[in-house]
Design a protein around this motif. Structure first.
Motif, short mmCIF file in Angstrom:
data_model
loop_
_atom_site.label_atom_id
_atom_site.label_comp_id
_atom_site.label_asym_id
_atom_site.label_seq_id
_atom_site.Cartn_x
_atom_site.Cartn_y
_atom_site.Cartn_z
N ASP A 102 -5.29 14.10 4.27
CA ASP A 102 -5.51 12.97 3.69
C ASP A 102 -6.25 13.01 2.42
OD1 ASP A 102 -5.17 10.30 3.10
OD2 ASP A 102 -7.09 9.75 4.17
N GLY A 103 -5.61 13.61 1.17
CA GLY A 103 -6.35 13.68 0.08
C GLY A 103 -5.37 13.41 -1.21
N LEU A 104 -4.05 12.63 -0.97
CA LEU A 104 -3.47 11.97 -1.88
C LEU A 104 -2.73 10.81 -1.57
CD1 LEU A 104 -1.49 15.41 -3.24
CD2 LEU A 104 -3.59 14.37 -4.23
N ASP A 105 -2.42 10.18 -2.56
CA ASP A 105 -1.93 8.63 -2.01
C ASP A 105 -0.54 8.91 -1.24
OD1 ASP A 105 -3.98 8.18 -3.77
OD2 ASP A 105 -2.88 7.24 -5.45
N GLY A 106 -0.86 8.41 0.11
CA GLY A 106 0.27 8.47 0.85
C GLY A 106 0.58 9.84 1.63
N LEU A 107 -0.11 10.80 1.24
CA LEU A 107 0.23 12.13 1.63
C LEU A 107 0.14 12.23 3.11
CD1 LEU A 107 1.22 15.03 1.15
CD2 LEU A 107 -1.26 15.68 0.68
N ALA A 108 -0.71 11.80 3.65
CA ALA A 108 -1.01 11.89 5.30
C ALA A 108 -0.32 10.88 6.03
CB ALA A 108 -2.53 11.97 5.56
N GLY A 116 1.47 2.39 10.33
CA GLY A 116 1.70 3.21 9.13
C GLY A 116 2.45 2.88 7.98
N LEU A 117 3.52 2.36 8.41
CA LEU A 117 4.42 1.79 7.05
C LEU A 117 4.00 0.87 6.51
CD1 LEU A 117 7.96 2.19 8.92
CD2 LEU A 117 6.99 3.72 6.98
N GLY A 118 3.48 -0.06 7.20
CA GLY A 118 2.82 -1.36 6.56
C GLY A 118 1.68 -0.86 5.48
N PHE A 119 0.80 0.00 6.26
CA PHE A 119 -0.25 0.46 5.33
C PHE A 119 0.23 1.20 4.10
CE2 PHE A 119 -3.40 4.08 4.21
CZ PHE A 119 -4.48 3.16 4.06
N LEU A 120 1.31 2.18 4.43
CA LEU A 120 1.87 2.97 2.91
C LEU A 120 2.34 1.97 1.96
CD1 LEU A 120 2.67 5.77 2.04
CD2 LEU A 120 5.02 5.43 3.11
N TRP A 121 2.49 0.55 2.38
CA TRP A 121 3.11 -0.24 1.38
C TRP A 121 2.03 -0.41 0.24
CZ3 TRP A 121 7.72 -2.91 0.89
CH2 TRP A 121 7.54 -4.17 -0.16
N PHE A 122 0.70 -0.40 0.55
CA PHE A 122 -0.63 -0.47 -0.01
C PHE A 122 -1.17 0.72 -0.45
CE2 PHE A 122 -0.29 -4.10 2.80
CZ PHE A 122 -0.26 -5.08 1.91
N ASN A 123 -0.82 2.05 0.15
CA ASN A 123 -1.24 3.35 -0.13
C ASN A 123 -0.47 4.21 -0.73
OD1 ASN A 123 -1.80 6.35 1.80
ND2 ASN A 123 -3.39 5.20 0.70
N THR A 124 0.86 3.59 -1.20
CA THR A 124 1.74 4.72 -2.09
C THR A 124 1.11 4.71 -3.19
OG1 THR A 124 3.86 4.95 -2.47
CG2 THR A 124 3.18 2.73 -2.53
N TYR A 125 1.55 5.69 -4.08
CA TYR A 125 0.96 6.03 -5.43
C TYR A 125 1.36 4.96 -6.30
CZ TYR A 125 0.06 8.41 -9.71
OH TYR A 125 -0.12 8.98 -11.00
N PRO A 126 0.60 4.52 -7.51
CA PRO A 126 -1.09 4.71 -7.09
C PRO A 126 -1.77 3.71 -6.16
CG PRO A 126 -0.48 3.17 -9.16
CD PRO A 126 0.96 3.65 -8.44
N ALA A 127 -2.32 4.24 -5.08
CA ALA A 127 -2.85 3.81 -3.96
C ALA A 127 -3.88 2.48 -4.47
CB ALA A 127 -3.71 4.47 -3.27
N MET A 128 -3.54 1.25 -3.67
CA MET A 128 -4.59 -0.06 -3.71
C MET A 128 -5.63 0.36 -2.88
SD MET A 128 -1.52 -2.73 -3.89
CE MET A 128 -2.35 -3.99 -3.61
N VAL A 129 -5.52 1.14 -1.64
CA VAL A 129 -6.45 1.42 -0.73
C VAL A 129 -6.08 2.70 -0.23
CG1 VAL A 129 -5.07 0.40 0.91
CG2 VAL A 129 -7.60 0.39 1.24
N PHE A 130 -7.36 3.36 0.38
CA PHE A 130 -7.28 4.84 0.90
C PHE A 130 -7.79 4.29 2.34
CE2 PHE A 130 -9.13 6.44 -3.34
CZ PHE A 130 -7.68 6.69 -3.89
N MET A 131 -6.97 5.63 3.23
CA MET A 131 -7.42 5.36 4.67
C MET A 131 -8.66 5.64 5.03
SD MET A 131 -5.28 7.70 7.47
CE MET A 131 -3.91 7.82 6.55
#
Length: 360
Positions: free
Chosen positions: A195-201, A250-265
């Motif tokens: 979990d070091g890049l936007d949406g990677l993990a 996870g898919l719902g979170f990816l909506w906001f975590n995809t590059y460029p991320a609005m929030v990190f996990m």
């Protein structure tokens, strides 16, 4: 919870019996968790911004990451909230595996929350010291392993099976506890390192969770398990609801975590989700397949181990930076390219893992 209600109402109106079907409840669990994430996501992000829960960025990391400083973190709490609500709504709460998985996920999430809180709120760059983090992970990992061992109802639940081998089943006995502990804690830390890049993990976690849900459904069905020559674990099918909820959240979170991320996990999400994958894989007796499907997590972890070992032994580094995704960033790959290529690798590995169902 709704399973109980539907079971009661089916006495008066038979169509309510349809909610006893795992596949329908699995679909509803995905949708419920996804909607919760979508609806609650903006609210959670606003609150994290208001509370100044911004991510601190390593000064020795890729320079492109410096612009991410201040992006709200601890968004993994949103994932866990969506998973728990959806699972409690659509899962069979009389099933022991549901509670074991929820308890393990919560416990590891709590460790991650403390680590994130110390970093973000208390401004302690070390967060929870490594020895304490590992200690509590070990406590919860051994606890989950001991409960699974103590409540096992058949030898199949504590046998090690190997993919591609039709008749191999090694009874582990008490060694099962140590093995299960290593799987749970190892997977938890592997997802955290990734979990070091936007949406990677998060997307690999979703993909692996979805595949484990298929294994759970088949393992809990005696006819499918017999046909595919995999262990039959009574009650394991109910984990389909949990894994489906994880996919939706996870898919719902990816909506906001995809590059460029609005929030990190944050660690609250990464440690919990990794532990969740580990404990589900243990229950359905597919630990080796988990390592195949989660190959990206494994490679990321190995890159850190090799980097540290090489530097301590020779004073030289193998990679420009570890974990591995940072190595490719420093080679000049744009962040989205690294992310998507790791996603593609995960898709291939998950397909290989699913293929082991027939290639025995």
């Amino acid at each position: 919870m709704l399973v109980w209600l539907a079971d009661y109402l089916s006495q008066f109106y038979s169509p309510f019996a349809v909610f006893q079907y795992l596949t329908l409840r699995g679909i509803l669990a995905v949708i419920t968790a996804l909607v919760i994430s979508w609806v609650a996501g903006p609210v959670v992000i606003r609150q994290l911004n208001r509370l100044q829960m911004g991510q601190a960025i390593r000064s020795d990391g890729p320079q492109s990451h410096l612009s991410k400083a201040g992006t709200p973190t601890m968004g993994g709490a949103l994932i866990l909230l969506s998973i728990f609500i959806s699972t409690l709504l659509w899962g069979d709460l009389d099933n022991r595996y549901v509670w074991i998985v929820l308890g393990t996920t919560f416990a590891f999430g709590l460790v991650g929350w403390v680590d994130d809180y110390r970093k973000v709120v208390e401004k302690n760059p070390r967060g929870l010291p490594a020895r304490w983090k590992y200690l509590w992970q070990s406590v919860f990992g051994f606890a989950a392993a001991a409960v699974l061992y103590g409540t096992a109802q058949s030898p199949a639940e504590i046998e090690l099976i190997l993919p591609f081998f039709k008749d191999f089943a090694l009874y582990m006995g008490p060694f099962y506890i140590l093995f299960t502990y290593l799987v749970i804690v190892g997977t938890s830390n592997a997802v955290n390192l990734t979990d070091g890049l936007d949406g990677l993990a998060i997307l690999p976690t979703v993909l692996v969770s979805g595949a484990l849900g298929i294994f759970a459904y088949l393992t809990g069905n005696i006819q499918f398990a017999t046909y595919l020559n995999i262990p039959y674990i009574s009650g394991a099918g109910e984990l389909l609801i949990f894994t489906a909820a994880l996919c939706g959240a996870g898919l719902g979170f990816l909506w906001f975590n995809t590059y460029p991320a609005m929030v990190f996990m944050g660690d609250v999400g990464a440690l919990a989700l990794g532990a969740a994958l580990g404990v589900v894989a243990v229950i359905v007796r597919q630990e080796i397949v988990l390592f195949i499907m989660g190959g990206v997590f494994v490679i990321e972890t190995l890159s850190v181990i090799l980097q540290v070992a090489s530097f301590k032994l020779t004073g030289k580094r193998i990679f420009r930076m570890a974990p591995l995704h940072h190595h490719y960033e420093l080679k000049g790959w744009p962040e989205p390219r690294v992310i998507v290529r790791f996603w593609i690798i995960t898709v291939v590995l998950v397909l290989i893992g699913l293929a082991t169902l027939k290639l025995r």
